[in-house]
Design a protein around this motif. Structure first.
Motif, mmCIF file in Angstrom:
data_model
loop_
_atom_site.group_PDB
_atom_site.id
_atom_site.type_symbol
_atom_site.label_atom_id
_atom_site.label_comp_id
_atom_site.label_asym_id
_atom_site.label_seq_id
_atom_site.Cartn_x
_atom_site.Cartn_y
_atom_site.Cartn_z
ATOM 1 N N SER A 12 0.845 -1.188 0.000
ATOM 2 C CA SER A 12 0.000 0.000 0.000
ATOM 3 C C SER A 12 0.875 1.231 0.000
ATOM 4 O O SER A 12 1.641 1.459 0.937
ATOM 5 C CB SER A 12 -0.919 0.006 1.233
ATOM 6 N N GLU A 13 0.772 2.035 -1.055
ATOM 7 C CA GLU A 13 1.552 3.260 -1.129
ATOM 8 C C GLU A 13 1.133 4.232 -0.034
ATOM 9 O O GLU A 13 1.962 4.947 0.534
ATOM 10 C CB GLU A 13 1.388 3.900 -2.510
ATOM 11 N N VAL A 14 -0.166 4.258 0.285
ATOM 12 C CA VAL A 14 -0.644 5.138 1.353
ATOM 13 C C VAL A 14 -0.015 4.726 2.678
ATOM 14 O O VAL A 14 0.462 5.571 3.452
ATOM 15 C CB VAL A 14 -2.178 5.104 1.452
ATOM 16 N N ALA A 15 -0.001 3.408 2.952
ATOM 17 C CA ALA A 15 0.600 2.924 4.196
ATOM 18 C C ALA A 15 2.080 3.281 4.245
ATOM 19 O O ALA A 15 2.595 3.707 5.294
ATOM 20 C CB ALA A 15 0.414 1.413 4.310
ATOM 21 N N ARG A 16 2.776 3.113 3.133
ATOM 22 C CA ARG A 16 4.204 3.426 3.098
ATOM 23 C C ARG A 16 4.436 4.895 3.423
ATOM 24 O O ARG A 16 5.280 5.236 4.266
ATOM 25 C CB ARG A 16 4.791 3.104 1.718
ATOM 26 N N ARG A 17 3.693 5.784 2.780
ATOM 27 C CA ARG A 17 3.905 7.218 2.986
ATOM 28 C C ARG A 17 3.572 7.631 4.422
ATOM 29 O O ARG A 17 4.285 8.443 5.019
ATOM 30 C CB ARG A 17 3.072 8.018 1.984
ATOM 31 N N ARG A 18 2.512 7.072 4.978
ATOM 32 C CA ARG A 18 2.106 7.478 6.323
ATOM 33 C C ARG A 18 3.088 6.961 7.378
ATOM 34 O O ARG A 18 3.438 7.678 8.317
ATOM 35 C CB ARG A 18 0.684 7.001 6.611
ATOM 36 N N LEU A 19 3.539 5.737 7.216
ATOM 37 C CA LEU A 19 4.501 5.200 8.169
ATOM 38 C C LEU A 19 5.846 5.911 8.038
ATOM 39 O O LEU A 19 6.486 6.253 9.042
ATOM 40 C CB LEU A 19 4.666 3.695 7.950
ATOM 41 N N GLU A 20 6.260 6.145 6.823
ATOM 42 C CA GLU A 20 7.508 6.861 6.587
ATOM 43 C C GLU A 20 7.448 8.271 7.168
ATOM 44 O O GLU A 20 8.392 8.740 7.805
ATOM 45 C CB GLU A 20 7.776 6.915 5.083
ATOM 46 N N ARG A 191 6.438 2.833 19.919
ATOM 47 C CA ARG A 191 5.466 3.821 20.407
ATOM 48 C C ARG A 191 4.203 3.877 19.571
ATOM 49 O O ARG A 191 3.175 4.377 20.022
ATOM 50 C CB ARG A 191 6.104 5.224 20.430
ATOM 51 N N ARG A 192 4.231 3.376 18.345
ATOM 52 C CA ARG A 192 3.095 3.507 17.439
ATOM 53 C C ARG A 192 2.154 2.323 17.573
ATOM 54 O O ARG A 192 2.575 1.171 17.644
ATOM 55 C CB ARG A 192 3.586 3.609 15.993
ATOM 56 N N GLN A 193 0.838 2.611 17.585
ATOM 57 C CA GLN A 193 -0.192 1.586 17.669
ATOM 58 C C GLN A 193 -1.137 1.691 16.472
ATOM 59 O O GLN A 193 -1.267 2.749 15.867
ATOM 60 C CB GLN A 193 -1.005 1.754 18.962
ATOM 61 N N ARG A 194 -1.785 0.571 16.146
ATOM 62 C CA ARG A 194 -2.730 0.591 15.031
ATOM 63 C C ARG A 194 -3.799 1.653 15.226
ATOM 64 O O ARG A 194 -4.206 2.325 14.276
ATOM 65 C CB ARG A 194 -3.382 -0.789 14.856
ATOM 66 N N GLU A 195 -4.271 1.823 16.459
ATOM 67 C CA GLU A 195 -5.325 2.806 16.712
ATOM 68 C C GLU A 195 -4.847 4.236 16.465
ATOM 69 O O GLU A 195 -5.662 5.134 16.279
ATOM 70 C CB GLU A 195 -5.844 2.665 18.133
ATOM 71 N N ASP A 196 -3.529 4.447 16.432
ATOM 72 C CA ASP A 196 -2.982 5.778 16.141
ATOM 73 C C ASP A 196 -3.111 6.126 14.661
ATOM 74 O O ASP A 196 -3.298 7.287 14.312
ATOM 75 C CB ASP A 196 -1.502 5.867 16.537
ATOM 76 N N ASP A 197 -2.972 5.113 13.807
ATOM 77 C CA ASP A 197 -3.010 5.357 12.360
ATOM 78 C C ASP A 197 -3.276 4.034 11.639
ATOM 79 O O ASP A 197 -2.354 3.303 11.287
ATOM 80 C CB ASP A 197 -1.693 5.969 11.882
ATOM 81 N N ARG A 198 -4.544 3.723 11.446
ATOM 82 C CA ARG A 198 -4.915 2.455 10.820
ATOM 83 C C ARG A 198 -4.430 2.356 9.371
ATOM 84 O O ARG A 198 -4.145 1.258 8.883
ATOM 85 C CB ARG A 198 -6.437 2.261 10.890
ATOM 86 N N GLN A 199 -4.342 3.485 8.685
ATOM 87 C CA GLN A 199 -3.869 3.450 7.300
ATOM 88 C C GLN A 199 -2.416 3.016 7.221
ATOM 89 O O GLN A 199 -2.026 2.257 6.331
ATOM 90 C CB GLN A 199 -4.064 4.811 6.645
ATOM 91 N N ALA A 200 -1.593 3.489 8.141
ATOM 92 C CA ALA A 200 -0.188 3.094 8.146
ATOM 93 C C ALA A 200 -0.042 1.599 8.427
ATOM 94 O O ALA A 200 0.822 0.931 7.863
ATOM 95 C CB ALA A 200 0.580 3.909 9.187
ATOM 96 N N PHE A 201 -0.903 1.056 9.278
ATOM 97 C CA PHE A 201 -0.809 -0.350 9.652
ATOM 98 C C PHE A 201 -1.403 -1.286 8.600
ATOM 99 O O PHE A 201 -1.372 -2.509 8.781
ATOM 100 C CB PHE A 201 -1.474 -0.579 11.011
ATOM 101 N N ALA A 202 -1.907 -0.745 7.519
ATOM 102 C CA ALA A 202 -2.430 -1.596 6.453
ATOM 103 C C ALA A 202 -1.331 -2.438 5.815
ATOM 104 O O ALA A 202 -1.620 -3.418 5.115
ATOM 105 C CB ALA A 202 -3.114 -0.747 5.388
#
Length: 224
Positions: A12-20, A191-202
């Motif tokens: 997922s490009e969205v997940a990559r960008r958000r996590l990055e 420190r990061r949790q799925r509930e913090d950013d579900r799109q990144a955890f995709a």
């Protein structure tokens, strides 16, 4: 800092960008790449049980902050008392390399003398879809991860018919490109949790709610 993710189909490009983007704000200058074999990678995430001699830096944990547990879920109304009663039944599994999605639950069936034919195993794309097959009466049971499924049990009339022991099923590993600066990346991931950013955890299996240091999980397991 080159970071690899082996997403097992969840590119997922969205997940990559958000996590990055998140890592960059935490002092980790990240360049995330999916399915890369670049030897300069500092950290790599992958699903699967660690091999001999492998020691993860961080392990994936479920919504309770614990190591995951594979499970078979059935409808309460079906009255399934054990895995042996799933003989000749249609079953929902999860496609991919995640050992919780098929390998371990099917192995548990075989230990009870149940060997489903390939046509009896319905591969879903994720854990929610596998539960959906069960809830819509398309299958008699579905695989899941214990922490992931627990919030859905009572309100949907579901029960855990079997659960296996906790284990490492996905983790971050240090690679040749690891340097002291990569410690910032590891700390940020903890420190990061799925509930913090579900799109990144995709980019990760659906049951993954966060990450913990391997040594901390080992200590907790030893004290139980």
């Amino acid at each position: 800092m080159l970071i690899g993710i082996e997403p097992d189909g969840r590119v997922s490009e969205v997940a990559r960008r958000r996590l990055e983007g998140y890592l960059n704000t935490q002092g980790c200058t990240a360049d995330i790449r999916f399915n890369s074999n670049d030897p300069a990678r500092a950290l790599v995430f992958r699903v699967g049980i660690p091999g001999a001699g492998e020691s993860p830096a961080l392990v994936a944990v479920n919504s309770a902050g614990d190591l995951p547990q594979p499970a078979w879920i059935t409808r309460r109304s079906a009255g399934v008392r054990g895995l042996a009663e799933l003989e000749d039944r249609d079953l929902a599994t999860v496609a991919g390399q995640d050992p919780l999605g098929a390998e371990l639950p099917v192995e548990a069936l075989r230990k009870e003398g149940v060997s489903p034919d390939p046509g009896q195993l319905y591969e879903a794309g994720d854990y929610s879809s596998a539960l959906g097959l069960l809830l819509h009466n398309n299958t008699h049971a579905a695989v899941s991860e214990l922490g992931f499924v627990e919030p859905f049990l009572d309100k949907n009339g579901l029960v855990v018919t079997w659960s296996g022991p906790p284990l490492i099923a996905a983790a971050w590993y240090r690679h040749a490109g690891w340097r002291e600066a990569a410690a910032n990346c590891e700390q940020a991931l903890v420190r990061r949790q799925r509930e913090d950013d579900r799109q990144a955890f995709a980019a990760f299996p659906e049951w993954v709610a966060g990450f913990a240091r391997h040594d901390s999980q080992h200590s907790e397991d030893s004290s139980q």
